[in-house]
Write a protein that holds these residues in place. Structure first.
Motif, PDB file in Angstrom:
ATOM      1  N   ARG A 100       4.284 -17.865   8.637  1.00 46.68           N
ATOM      2  CA  ARG A 100       4.662 -18.881   9.627  1.00 46.68           C
ATOM      3  C   ARG A 100       4.814 -18.269  11.014  1.00 46.68           C
ATOM      4  N   SER A 101       5.520 -17.172  11.108  1.00 42.20           N
ATOM      5  CA  SER A 101       5.805 -16.601  12.433  1.00 42.20           C
ATOM      6  C   SER A 101       4.720 -15.649  12.919  1.00 42.20           C
ATOM      7  N   GLY A 102       3.892 -15.158  11.987  1.00 42.10           N
ATOM      8  CA  GLY A 102       2.894 -14.169  12.373  1.00 42.10           C
ATOM      9  C   GLY A 102       3.449 -12.767  12.476  1.00 42.10           C
ATOM     10  N   GLN A 103       4.736 -12.611  12.154  1.00 46.94           N
ATOM     11  CA  GLN A 103       5.357 -11.286  12.257  1.00 46.94           C
ATOM     12  C   GLN A 103       4.798 -10.347  11.185  1.00 46.94           C
ATOM     13  N   VAL A 104       4.627  -9.094  11.585  1.00 44.58           N
ATOM     14  CA  VAL A 104       4.147  -8.059  10.665  1.00 44.58           C
ATOM     15  C   VAL A 104       5.162  -6.933  10.635  1.00 44.58           C
ATOM     16  N   LEU A 105       5.594  -6.539   9.437  1.00 45.75           N
ATOM     17  CA  LEU A 105       6.478  -5.389   9.285  1.00 45.75           C
ATOM     18  C   LEU A 105       5.783  -4.370   8.406  1.00 45.75           C
ATOM     19  N   GLN A 106       5.709  -3.148   8.876  1.00 40.72           N
ATOM     20  CA  GLN A 106       5.023  -2.110   8.109  1.00 40.72           C
ATOM     21  C   GLN A 106       5.951  -0.910   7.949  1.00 40.72           C
ATOM     22  N   THR A 107       6.086  -0.424   6.710  1.00 45.03           N
ATOM     23  CA  THR A 107       6.973   0.707   6.424  1.00 45.03           C
ATOM     24  C   THR A 107       6.215   1.789   5.682  1.00 45.03           C
ATOM     25  N   ASP A 108       6.214   2.979   6.255  1.00 39.20           N
ATOM     26  CA  ASP A 108       5.609   4.146   5.611  1.00 39.20           C
ATOM     27  C   ASP A 108       6.647   4.741   4.664  1.00 39.20           C
ATOM     28  N   LEU A 109       6.355   4.764   3.374  1.00 39.41           N
ATOM     29  CA  LEU A 109       7.325   5.303   2.412  1.00 39.41           C
ATOM     30  C   LEU A 109       7.360   6.829   2.422  1.00 39.41           C
ATOM     31  N   GLY A 110       6.444   7.444   3.161  1.00 43.40           N
ATOM     32  CA  GLY A 110       6.497   8.897   3.318  1.00 43.40           C
ATOM     33  C   GLY A 110       6.039   9.662   2.091  1.00 43.40           C
ATOM     34  N   ILE A 111       5.292   8.993   1.226  1.00 43.00           N
ATOM     35  CA  ILE A 111       4.853   9.627  -0.022  1.00 43.00           C
ATOM     36  C   ILE A 111       3.331   9.637  -0.051  1.00 43.00           C
ATOM     37  N   GLU A 112       2.765  10.819  -0.171  1.00 41.26           N
ATOM     38  CA  GLU A 112       1.307  10.903  -0.286  1.00 41.26           C
ATOM     39  C   GLU A 112       0.846  10.095  -1.487  1.00 41.26           C
ATOM     40  N   ALA A 113      -0.190   9.330  -1.330  1.00 40.39           N
ATOM     41  CA  ALA A 113      -0.637   8.489  -2.438  1.00 40.39           C
ATOM     42  C   ALA A 113      -2.112   8.135  -2.300  1.00 40.39           C
ATOM     43  N   GLU A 114      -2.818   8.224  -3.411  1.00 40.93           N
ATOM     44  CA  GLU A 114      -4.194   7.712  -3.489  1.00 40.93           C
ATOM     45  C   GLU A 114      -4.436   7.250  -4.917  1.00 40.93           C
ATOM     46  N   PHE A 115      -5.464   6.463  -5.105  1.00 44.35           N
ATOM     47  CA  PHE A 115      -5.741   5.810  -6.393  1.00 44.35           C
ATOM     48  C   PHE A 115      -4.519   5.038  -6.899  1.00 44.35           C
ATOM     49  N   PRO A 116      -3.937   4.142  -6.070  1.00 43.79           N
ATOM     50  CA  PRO A 116      -2.787   3.361  -6.534  1.00 43.79           C
ATOM     51  C   PRO A 116      -3.199   2.399  -7.651  1.00 43.79           C
ATOM     52  N   CYS A 117      -2.302   2.206  -8.605  1.00 46.21           N
ATOM     53  CA  CYS A 117      -2.600   1.386  -9.773  1.00 46.21           C
ATOM     54  C   CYS A 117      -1.296   0.745 -10.230  1.00 46.21           C
ATOM     55  N   ILE A 118      -1.377  -0.520 -10.681  1.00 47.32           N
ATOM     56  CA  ILE A 118      -0.177  -1.174 -11.196  1.00 47.32           C
ATOM     57  C   ILE A 118      -0.428  -1.658 -12.618  1.00 47.32           C
ATOM     58  N   ASP A 119       0.610  -2.176 -13.230  1.00 47.44           N
ATOM     59  CA  ASP A 119       0.484  -2.899 -14.500  1.00 47.44           C
ATOM     60  C   ASP A 119      -0.414  -4.104 -14.219  1.00 47.44           C
ATOM     61  N   HIS A 120      -1.600  -4.115 -14.818  1.00 40.45           N
ATOM     62  CA  HIS A 120      -2.583  -5.142 -14.429  1.00 40.45           C
ATOM     63  C   HIS A 120      -2.133  -6.550 -14.788  1.00 40.45           C
ATOM     64  N   ARG A 121      -1.121  -6.685 -15.652  1.00 38.22           N
ATOM     65  CA  ARG A 121      -0.618  -8.029 -15.965  1.00 38.22           C
ATOM     66  C   ARG A 121       0.105  -8.636 -14.775  1.00 38.22           C
ATOM     67  N   LEU A 122       0.419  -7.810 -13.774  1.00 39.05           N
ATOM     68  CA  LEU A 122       1.168  -8.279 -12.607  1.00 39.05           C
ATOM     69  C   LEU A 122       0.286  -8.483 -11.372  1.00 39.05           C
ATOM     70  N   VAL A 123      -1.019  -8.395 -11.531  1.00 43.63           N
ATOM     71  CA  VAL A 123      -1.913  -8.547 -10.370  1.00 43.63           C
ATOM     72  C   VAL A 123      -1.633  -9.879  -9.678  1.00 43.63           C
ATOM     73  N   GLY A 124      -1.338  -9.820  -8.396  1.00 45.83           N
ATOM     74  CA  GLY A 124      -1.064 -11.012  -7.612  1.00 45.83           C
ATOM     75  C   GLY A 124       0.360 -11.520  -7.738  1.00 45.83           C
ATOM     76  N   GLY A 125       1.146 -10.893  -8.613  1.00 40.30           N
ATOM     77  CA  GLY A 125       2.545 -11.259  -8.783  1.00 40.30           C
ATOM     78  C   GLY A 125       3.453 -10.119  -8.340  1.00 40.30           C
ATOM     79  N   ARG A 126       4.761 -10.352  -8.461  1.00 37.13           N
ATOM     80  CA  ARG A 126       5.688  -9.345  -7.972  1.00 37.13           C
ATOM     81  C   ARG A 126       5.690  -8.117  -8.896  1.00 37.13           C
ATOM     82  N   HIS A 127       5.440  -6.993  -8.316  1.00 41.69           N
ATOM     83  CA  HIS A 127       5.477  -5.728  -9.039  1.00 41.69           C
ATOM     84  C   HIS A 127       6.472  -4.841  -8.318  1.00 41.69           C
ATOM     85  N   ARG A 128       6.899  -3.829  -8.976  1.00 41.96           N
ATOM     86  CA  ARG A 128       7.805  -2.887  -8.322  1.00 41.96           C
ATOM     87  C   ARG A 128       7.265  -1.461  -8.335  1.00 41.96           C
ATOM     88  N   HIS A 129       6.518  -1.131  -9.370  1.00 41.02           N
ATOM     89  CA  HIS A 129       6.056   0.250  -9.518  1.00 41.02           C
ATOM     90  C   HIS A 129       4.563   0.388  -9.241  1.00 41.02           C
TER      91      HIS A 129
END
Ligand SMILES: [Fe+2]
Length: 489
Positions: A348-377
């Motif tokens: 709605r507002s167009g606001q963008v917030l971006q946070t660098d977690l400071g952790i090197e990361a590549e090939f990110p992968c999640i529990d595929h049952r959560l694709v498009g839904g809320r995940h945490r890990h």
């Protein structure tokens, strides 16, 4: 060609320096027949099945070497897992390009990042399709995915190539990216970038593998795009400013070198309504570059809808433009790796917030049952070390708290993508993490399995191949009894 136990199968390349990690970018001279691995421990029942992987492998032909990692002919692998038995098979994808060139004994056409002198330029994107990035099990097919052209159909049991996948007659040869998103109900969303025409193709495919919708949308200054995300109601693209310049292409540059890094343009987030693709919004972000997104999901708040997204963000495109070339010559450019970054888009507002977690990361992968839904890990590779390409550890990072645990492999291990595998046999099981490393000390590729909530405890089982595979890119796990369709060596 039979791979005798203990014998390296990769011929050294004579055209470049020879660091200890040279097998990472070497060329298997032929398909790799089904071979039994040496297993330590026992792979859990939930991992009974097949891990498919894909990656560039045919880097050298006729004394010539590709000059970019992503050029090489794709080799698809299957790791057949059954408790304390693991077998491996690798087979080149018989793309029209590879068939013609191996028959001729020399390169005939350019690759993604390499143009050979006095050779014909690609007549169409599929003329340089290497089918070398990922796989998508779909229906009776295993699709070998590239980015700029068609998917290629393989037999999932033999890895034999069946030919190009055409979704609809008018989509013949259209780009179909290597990063489709598969929702929990089996719906497949994907995209393709037609750089020369400035068109973004969108695909919606049913769980049965049948195309439901596809269209081509004009997008201004459409750059190279490798990955995207889906939420409950939206498709989300991060457009880094690596912009196609047709005049470079016309002047003879490779497809990759026809792209120009334009940091002054910043990065954009393009959000498209899933059901009405004409409904689009763009958000401006600080300049950056990415290959991969972990996941995205959306939250309805009193202030409107917020899209949450995490991705592996780099400051620029050097990893693609420089590092992935240098490794082909046995050199390391040493560009800092991407870092896990969390993005919030307020629709709605167009606001963008971006946070660098400071952790090197590549090939990110999640529990595929959560694709498009809320995940945490998010599970991801991490920890670059001096003197080696790529990564040395895998990690699990909580994207809301930043808490992260990791397992560091022995020095000299080069970490490839690890995927999450759920454990349906136990409601309390956190699931498993499965992936490969190239151990340069022993010159072997090792498949490891970890408990998803206890990475730091180390692998619960490992399978060591009697050879090293060239570094690959992405894979997918398919559960179910793995069929050993030929007598292993
Ligand atoms: Fe990728």
């Amino acid at each position: 060609m039979a791979a005798a136990a203990g014998a390296p199968v990769l011929a050294p390349s004579a055209v470049h320096a020879s660091p200890g990690w040279q097998p990472a970018f070497a060329t298997p001279p032929a398909d790799l027949p089904l071979t039994r691995a040496r297993v330590r421990g026992r792979f859990p029942d939930a991992l009974a099945g097949t891990l498919y992987r894909n990656g560039p492998a045919g880097h050298d032909l006729g004394g010539e070497r590709y000059r970019h990692w992503f050029d090489g002919d794709g080799m698809v692998h299957r790791f057949l897992i059954a408790g304390s038995e693991v077998h491996h098979q690798g087979r080149y994808v018989a793309t029209p390009k590879r068939v013609a060139e191996t028959t001729a004994g020399r390169r005939l056409t350019e690759g993604f990042g390499t143009v050979f002198k006095d050779r014909e330029s690609a007549a169409s994107p599929d003329s340089m399709n290497a089918a070398n990035i990922s796989v998508l099990p779909l229906g009776d097919d295993l699709l070998a995915l590239w980015e700029g052209g068609s998917a290629t159909r393989l037999d999932p049991l033999t890895l034999q190539t069946h030919g190009i996948k055409t979704w609809r007659a008018d989509l013949e040869g259209a780009p179909f990216s290597a990063h489709p998103r598969v929702e929990a109900d089996g719906t497949v969303w994907n995209f393709g970038v037609s750089a020369h025409h400035g068109l973004l193709l969108l695909y919606e495919i049913g769980p049965d593998g049948a195309l439901k919708r596809a269209d081509a949308l004009p997008v201004s200054d459409l750059p190279m795009v490798h990955d995207f995300a889906v939420t409950a109601r939206h498709l989300v693209f991060l457009l880094a400013p690596l912009v196609y310049d047709a005049t470079r292409r016309e002047a003879g540059a490779s497809f990759l070198d026809s792209h120009v890094w334009r940091p002054e343009q910043g990065m954009r987030a393009l959000v498209i309504d899933k059901h009405d693709w004409k409904q689009q919004r763009q958000f401006e972000l600080p300049t950056g570059f990415l290959f991969h997104i972990g996941n995205a999901w959306e939250e309805d708040t009193p202030a409107g809808t917020v899209i949450h997204l995490d991705y592996a963000r780099s400051a620029d495109a050097r990893a693609l433009l420089v590092d992935a070339r240098e490794v082909m010559q046995g050199r390391l450019a040493g560009t800092p790796g991407p870092r896990l970054t969390v993005l919030k888009l307020h629709l709605r507002s167009g606001q963008v917030l971006q946070t660098d977690l400071g952790i090197e990361a590549e090939f990110p992968c999640i529990d595929h049952r959560l694709v498009g839904g809320r995940h945490r890990h998010v599970f991801h590779a991490t920890s670059t070390v001096g003197g080696l390409p790529m990564w040395n550890a895998i990690a699990c990072t909580h994207v809301e708290t930043g808490a992260s645990q990791r397992f560091r492999f022995a020095p000299g291990a080069i970490v490839e993508e690890h995927v999450f595998v759920p454990d349906a046999s136990s409601g309390s099981s956190p699931g498993w993490v499965l992936g490969t490393v190239l151990d340069q000390a022993s010159q072997r590729t090792v498949l490891s399995c970890f408990a998803a909530d206890a990475l730091a405890d180390g692998p619960v089982a490992q399978a060591t191949l009697p050879y090293a595979l060239p570094l690959g890119l992405h894979g997918a796990f398919v559960s179910g009894a793995a069929v050993v369709s030929e007598k292993p060596t």
